[in-house]
Design a protein around this motif. Structure first.
Motif, PDB file in Angstrom:
ATOM      1  N   GLU A 201       0.818  -1.215   0.000  1.00 32.94           N
ATOM      2  CA  GLU A 201       0.000   0.000   0.000  1.00 32.94           C
ATOM      3  C   GLU A 201       0.850   1.263   0.000  1.00 32.94           C
ATOM      4  OE1 GLU A 201      -3.575   2.195   2.583  1.00 32.94           O
ATOM      5  OE2 GLU A 201      -2.628   0.339   3.323  1.00 32.94           O
ATOM      6  N   GLU A 202       1.894   1.302   0.821  1.00 30.24           N
ATOM      7  CA  GLU A 202       2.731   2.502   0.900  1.00 30.24           C
ATOM      8  C   GLU A 202       3.403   2.779  -0.443  1.00 30.24           C
ATOM      9  OE1 GLU A 202       6.520   4.329   3.448  1.00 30.24           O
ATOM     10  OE2 GLU A 202       5.816   2.271   3.796  1.00 30.24           O
ATOM     11  N   TYR A 203       3.997   1.742  -1.030  1.00 28.82           N
ATOM     12  CA  TYR A 203       4.677   1.907  -2.316  1.00 28.82           C
ATOM     13  C   TYR A 203       3.667   2.277  -3.402  1.00 28.82           C
ATOM     14  CZ  TYR A 203       7.432   0.808  -6.473  1.00 28.82           C
ATOM     15  OH  TYR A 203       8.069   0.875  -7.678  1.00 28.82           O
ATOM     16  N   ARG A 204       2.485   1.664  -3.360  1.00 33.44           N
ATOM     17  CA  ARG A 204       1.444   1.955  -4.345  1.00 33.44           C
ATOM     18  C   ARG A 204       1.058   3.425  -4.320  1.00 33.44           C
ATOM     19  NH1 ARG A 204      -1.900  -1.636  -2.802  1.00 33.44           N
ATOM     20  NH2 ARG A 204      -3.343  -0.422  -1.525  1.00 33.44           N
ATOM     21  N   LYS A 205       0.853   3.969  -3.132  1.00 32.85           N
ATOM     22  CA  LYS A 205       0.427   5.374  -3.035  1.00 32.85           C
ATOM     23  C   LYS A 205       1.540   6.318  -3.461  1.00 32.85           C
ATOM     24  CE  LYS A 205      -3.382   4.984   0.187  1.00 32.85           C
ATOM     25  NZ  LYS A 205      -4.054   5.507   1.389  1.00 32.85           N
ATOM     26  N   ILE A 206       2.773   5.971  -3.140  1.00 32.07           N
ATOM     27  CA  ILE A 206       3.893   6.816  -3.584  1.00 32.07           C
ATOM     28  C   ILE A 206       3.944   6.858  -5.108  1.00 32.07           C
ATOM     29  CG2 ILE A 206       6.411   6.945  -3.713  1.00 32.07           C
ATOM     30  CD1 ILE A 206       6.445   5.879  -0.803  1.00 32.07           C
ATOM     31  N   CYS A 207       3.843   5.684  -5.738  1.00 33.90           N
ATOM     32  CA  CYS A 207       3.873   5.634  -7.205  1.00 33.90           C
ATOM     33  C   CYS A 207       2.725   6.431  -7.808  1.00 33.90           C
ATOM     34  CB  CYS A 207       3.799   4.186  -7.678  1.00 33.90           C
ATOM     35  SG  CYS A 207       5.298   3.229  -7.375  1.00 33.90           S
ATOM     36  N   LEU A 208       1.547   6.310  -7.216  1.00 30.52           N
ATOM     37  CA  LEU A 208       0.390   7.015  -7.755  1.00 30.52           C
ATOM     38  C   LEU A 208       0.509   8.522  -7.563  1.00 30.52           C
ATOM     39  CD1 LEU A 208      -2.489   4.600  -6.678  1.00 30.52           C
ATOM     40  CD2 LEU A 208      -1.554   4.930  -8.972  1.00 30.52           C
ATOM     41  N   TYR A 209       1.109   8.961  -6.461  1.00 33.11           N
ATOM     42  CA  TYR A 209       1.333  10.398  -6.266  1.00 33.11           C
ATOM     43  C   TYR A 209       2.315  10.942  -7.316  1.00 33.11           C
ATOM     44  CZ  TYR A 209      -1.188  11.336  -1.912  1.00 33.11           C
ATOM     45  OH  TYR A 209      -2.172  11.548  -0.979  1.00 33.11           O
ATOM     46  N   ASP A 338     -11.621   6.864 -17.523  1.00 34.06           N
ATOM     47  CA  ASP A 338     -12.138   7.697 -16.439  1.00 34.06           C
ATOM     48  C   ASP A 338     -12.251   6.896 -15.146  1.00 34.06           C
ATOM     49  OD1 ASP A 338     -12.289   9.945 -17.969  1.00 34.06           O
ATOM     50  OD2 ASP A 338     -14.463   9.936 -18.210  1.00 34.06           O
ATOM     51  N   GLU A 339     -12.521   5.585 -15.280  1.00 40.22           N
ATOM     52  CA  GLU A 339     -12.620   4.731 -14.097  1.00 40.22           C
ATOM     53  C   GLU A 339     -11.302   4.718 -13.329  1.00 40.22           C
ATOM     54  OE1 GLU A 339     -13.568   3.839 -17.120  1.00 40.22           O
ATOM     55  OE2 GLU A 339     -15.760   3.637 -16.882  1.00 40.22           O
ATOM     56  N   PHE A 340     -10.183   4.733 -14.072  1.00 36.53           N
ATOM     57  CA  PHE A 340      -8.887   4.789 -13.400  1.00 36.53           C
ATOM     58  C   PHE A 340      -8.736   6.102 -12.635  1.00 36.53           C
ATOM     59  CE2 PHE A 340      -4.579   6.612 -13.712  1.00 36.53           C
ATOM     60  CZ  PHE A 340      -3.972   5.840 -12.734  1.00 36.53           C
ATOM     61  N   LEU A 341      -9.165   7.220 -13.240  1.00 35.60           N
ATOM     62  CA  LEU A 341      -9.052   8.510 -12.554  1.00 35.60           C
ATOM     63  C   LEU A 341      -9.943   8.559 -11.329  1.00 35.60           C
ATOM     64  CD1 LEU A 341      -8.861  11.003 -15.563  1.00 35.60           C
ATOM     65  CD2 LEU A 341      -6.995   9.999 -14.242  1.00 35.60           C
ATOM     66  N   ASN A 342     -11.128   7.964 -11.399  1.00 41.60           N
ATOM     67  CA  ASN A 342     -11.993   7.893 -10.219  1.00 41.60           C
ATOM     68  C   ASN A 342     -11.333   7.068  -9.118  1.00 41.60           C
ATOM     69  OD1 ASN A 342     -14.258   9.460 -10.965  1.00 41.60           O
ATOM     70  ND2 ASN A 342     -15.044   7.807 -12.233  1.00 41.60           N
ATOM     71  N   TYR A 343     -10.699   5.965  -9.519  1.00 39.25           N
ATOM     72  CA  TYR A 343      -9.961   5.161  -8.538  1.00 39.25           C
ATOM     73  C   TYR A 343      -8.824   5.979  -7.931  1.00 39.25           C
ATOM     74  CZ  TYR A 343      -6.203   2.190  -6.868  1.00 39.25           C
ATOM     75  OH  TYR A 343      -5.195   1.672  -6.110  1.00 39.25           O
ATOM     76  N   LEU A 344      -8.083   6.711  -8.763  1.00 44.38           N
ATOM     77  CA  LEU A 344      -6.967   7.525  -8.287  1.00 44.38           C
ATOM     78  C   LEU A 344      -7.447   8.539  -7.252  1.00 44.38           C
ATOM     79  CD1 LEU A 344      -3.896   8.032  -8.876  1.00 44.38           C
ATOM     80  CD2 LEU A 344      -4.630   9.819 -10.457  1.00 44.38           C
ATOM     81  N   LYS A 345      -8.582   9.163  -7.534  1.00 43.63           N
ATOM     82  CA  LYS A 345      -9.152  10.137  -6.602  1.00 43.63           C
ATOM     83  C   LYS A 345      -9.490   9.473  -5.270  1.00 43.63           C
ATOM     84  CE  LYS A 345     -13.153  11.887  -7.791  1.00 43.63           C
ATOM     85  NZ  LYS A 345     -14.173  12.767  -8.429  1.00 43.63           N
ATOM     86  N   GLN A 346     -10.093   8.291  -5.343  1.00 43.21           N
ATOM     87  CA  GLN A 346     -10.478   7.567  -4.132  1.00 43.21           C
ATOM     88  C   GLN A 346      -9.258   7.076  -3.358  1.00 43.21           C
ATOM     89  OE1 GLN A 346     -12.524   3.946  -4.954  1.00 43.21           O
ATOM     90  NE2 GLN A 346     -12.523   3.250  -2.839  1.00 43.21           N
ATOM     91  N   GLU A 347      -8.313   6.471  -4.047  1.00 45.40           N
ATOM     92  CA  GLU A 347      -7.150   5.874  -3.393  1.00 45.40           C
ATOM     93  C   GLU A 347      -6.290   6.915  -2.680  1.00 45.40           C
ATOM     94  OE1 GLU A 347      -4.301   2.806  -2.417  1.00 45.40           O
ATOM     95  OE2 GLU A 347      -6.437   2.833  -2.922  1.00 45.40           O
ATOM     96  N   LEU A 348      -6.177   8.102  -3.289  1.00 48.34           N
ATOM     97  CA  LEU A 348      -5.330   9.153  -2.708  1.00 48.34           C
ATOM     98  C   LEU A 348      -6.120  10.134  -1.853  1.00 48.34           C
ATOM     99  CD1 LEU A 348      -2.958   9.898  -5.730  1.00 48.34           C
ATOM    100  CD2 LEU A 348      -2.646   8.275  -3.844  1.00 48.34           C
ATOM    101  N   GLY A 349      -7.434   9.894  -1.707  1.00 45.18           N
ATOM    102  CA  GLY A 349      -8.259  10.753  -0.853  1.00 45.18           C
ATOM    103  C   GLY A 349      -8.408  12.163  -1.376  1.00 45.18           C
ATOM    104  N   LEU A 350      -8.516  12.314  -2.696  1.00 42.27           N
ATOM    105  CA  LEU A 350      -8.601  13.638  -3.319  1.00 42.27           C
ATOM    106  C   LEU A 350     -10.051  13.997  -3.609  1.00 42.27           C
ATOM    107  CD1 LEU A 350      -5.733  13.066  -5.888  1.00 42.27           C
ATOM    108  CD2 LEU A 350      -5.546  14.213  -3.675  1.00 42.27           C
TER     109      LEU A 350
END
Length: 486
Positions: A201-209, A338-350
């Motif tokens: 999870e930590e590495y995943r969020k860093i990569c996504l940021y 767009d589904e990926f962007l919605n996931y990105l928003k959710q995963e990073l709490g944006l």
């Protein structure tokens, strides 16, 4: 000061239905509403909104809202909509109130109160978001869960119902549930793909940021320039005709600006001496138009120096690619998710992430293009694409130097029907013919020098019109004529 607050007979419940209908409110419309909702007093200048969203100018938003207004009118043909003095509908005034800004020539948009309430009901009721983002619906103490409500209680989403009934009504409303299930399933699929790729999870969020940083940079260059999606082996950012950023299982692939690397040898040496960066050995021909040096970044929690260097070279490359290509390649646009962007928003709490807008690209249609000879020659200044899209094709065809070289090579007979103006009309038809640009604009996607021999062909006006109208090749039109003559 002009103020526009005309009455509109669309209730909060009707706005909810419209917001839930993806044939009316497109993803880019929802993004615009979300950004405007976050503005003070739910109002903002269109030019500022364009900057926040990442589109090229407020005129793009004007066009977008005009189309949205027309779709709303089609849904409610019996409603009296606000009009101008000449009777034409003010389409922008359907979702918004408006007034002149303090700066002359600028204008403020403000969400209509009923639309604002609808957004709040769909987006923020009991701190859940329906239907645009995946949600976790749960029963709170003292609130009946959705399945305990009678069907007659949930015929609609009541504007004035008590809070606990409203939340449950959302949960039980068939339209909302269907939209939630579709969106949730799509986003869950993305989540499974990325979690499988990046289980930590930590590495995943860093990569996504880090990915989000590059995505925002691409969006700042134009919302029609980029696209993003995930697949089994990675998460990918596209700009123009090129892949620029890919997250892999244990590393991140990036394209860096080759010219800048050759100029900043001190920074380049730091990269090459670092264990966190490896150059890719393979070269790709598609990167020749915008020269790059590509490699892999290996993130470390101890890294304080290498990523900022990589980012600078990478951002510079994104800018150059965005300047080179007018939009994301037509063939790549369907890959965007767009589904990926919605996931990105959710995963990073944006609350907001940029979404691309391909409306300018999709609106281009060669069938609506005037044939070259109908365009005044003074509009054709040079071979480089830079005019309105309808003029672009014609600019290539009308360039006098290119046209002369083409006709010197092929003569003045039509390449399709072999019509010769001089043979039929005599002296007045001598050396008269159109030329047709063979390569579709969507395949060019950049400034380039036209090749008069390989890119142009002599065509009579009738055949020229049919080539543009039918979007067919010269050989295809020849075959149509052959079959018709049998």
């Amino acid at each position: 000061m002009s103020i526009y607050r005309h009455y509109l007979g669309i209730s909060t419940e009707q706005w909810i239905e419209l917001l839930s209908d993806k044939t009316v409110f497109k993803d880019n419309d929802i993004t615009l509403l979300e950004v405007l909702y976050e503005c003070p007093d739910y109002r903002q200048k269109a030019s500022v909104l364009a900057l926040l969203i990442g589109v090229s100018s407020h005129s793009v938003l004007n066009l977008q809202i005009g189309r949205l207004g027309k779709r709303i009118v089609n849904k409610f043909p019996d409603i009296q909509f606000p009009t101008r003095e000449n009777g034409a509908i003010r389409y922008w005034h359907i979702p918004f109130w408006g007034e002149d800004a303090e700066t002359k020539g600028q204008f403020l948009w403000e969400l209509r109160p009923e639309l604002k309430k609808a957004i709040e009901k769909l987006s923020y009721a009991d701190e859940v978001r329906i239907p645009y983002s995946p949600i976790s619906i749960s029963s709170k103490k003292g609130v009946k869960i959705a399945e305990e409500l009678f069907d007659e209680e949930i015929d609609k989403l009541p504007e004035g119902a008590k809070k606990q009934i409203t939340v449950n009504a959302y949960e039980r409303n068939p339209k909302a549930r269907k939209l939630y299930i579709v969106n949730s399933n799509s986003t869950n699929k993305v989540e499974k793909t990325i979690t499988s790729l990046l289980p930590n999870e930590e590495y995943r969020k860093i990569c996504l940021y880090l990915f989000l940083e590059a995505l925002k940079k691409a969006n700042s260059c134009g919302s029609n320039k980029w696209g993003a999606y995930c697949y089994k082996e990675g998460v990918r950012l596209l700009v123009g005709n090129l892949i620029v950023f890919t997250i892999h299982k244990d590393r991140i692939w990036l394209a860096l600006d080759k010219q800048m690397l050759n100029e900043r040898t001190d920074k380049r040496k730091l990269l090459e001496d670092s264990e966190l960066w490896n150059w890719e050995k393979e070269d790709y021909s598609e990167y020749i138009p915008v020269p790059s040096m590509n490699g892999y970044y290996f993130h470390s929690n101890k890294d304080l120096d290498i990523w900022p260097i990589v980012r600078d070279f990478h951002f510079n490359y994104i800018e150059k690619v965005a300047n080179k290509y007018k939009w994301l390649n037509i063939k790549s646009q369907p890959k965007h998710s767009d589904e990926f962007l919605n996931y990105l928003k959710q995963e990073l709490g944006l609350r907001i992430v940029p979404f691309p807008n391909y409306s300018e690209t999709n609106n281009y249609s060669e069938s609506e293009t005037e044939i070259a000879e109908e365009i005044p020659s003074e509009e054709n200044i040079k071979l480089f694409e830079g005019a309105k899209k309808q003029i672009v094709v014609n600019a290539y065809e009308r360039n006098p130097t290119a046209k002369k070289r083409c006709l010197d090579k092929y003569g003045y007979k039509c390449s399709v029907c072999e019509f010769d103006f001089e043979e039929v009309y005599g002296e007045i038809g001598k050396e008269y013919i159109h030329v047709h640009h063979l390569k579709p604009l969507s395949e060019i996607n950049e400034e380039y020098d036209v090749d008069p021999i390989n890119d142009l062909s002599p065509i009579c006006p009738n055949c020229h019109s049919m080539l543009h109208k039918g979007k067919v090749s010269i050989e295809q039109l020849k075959e149509i004529l052959r079959i018709r003559s049998i």
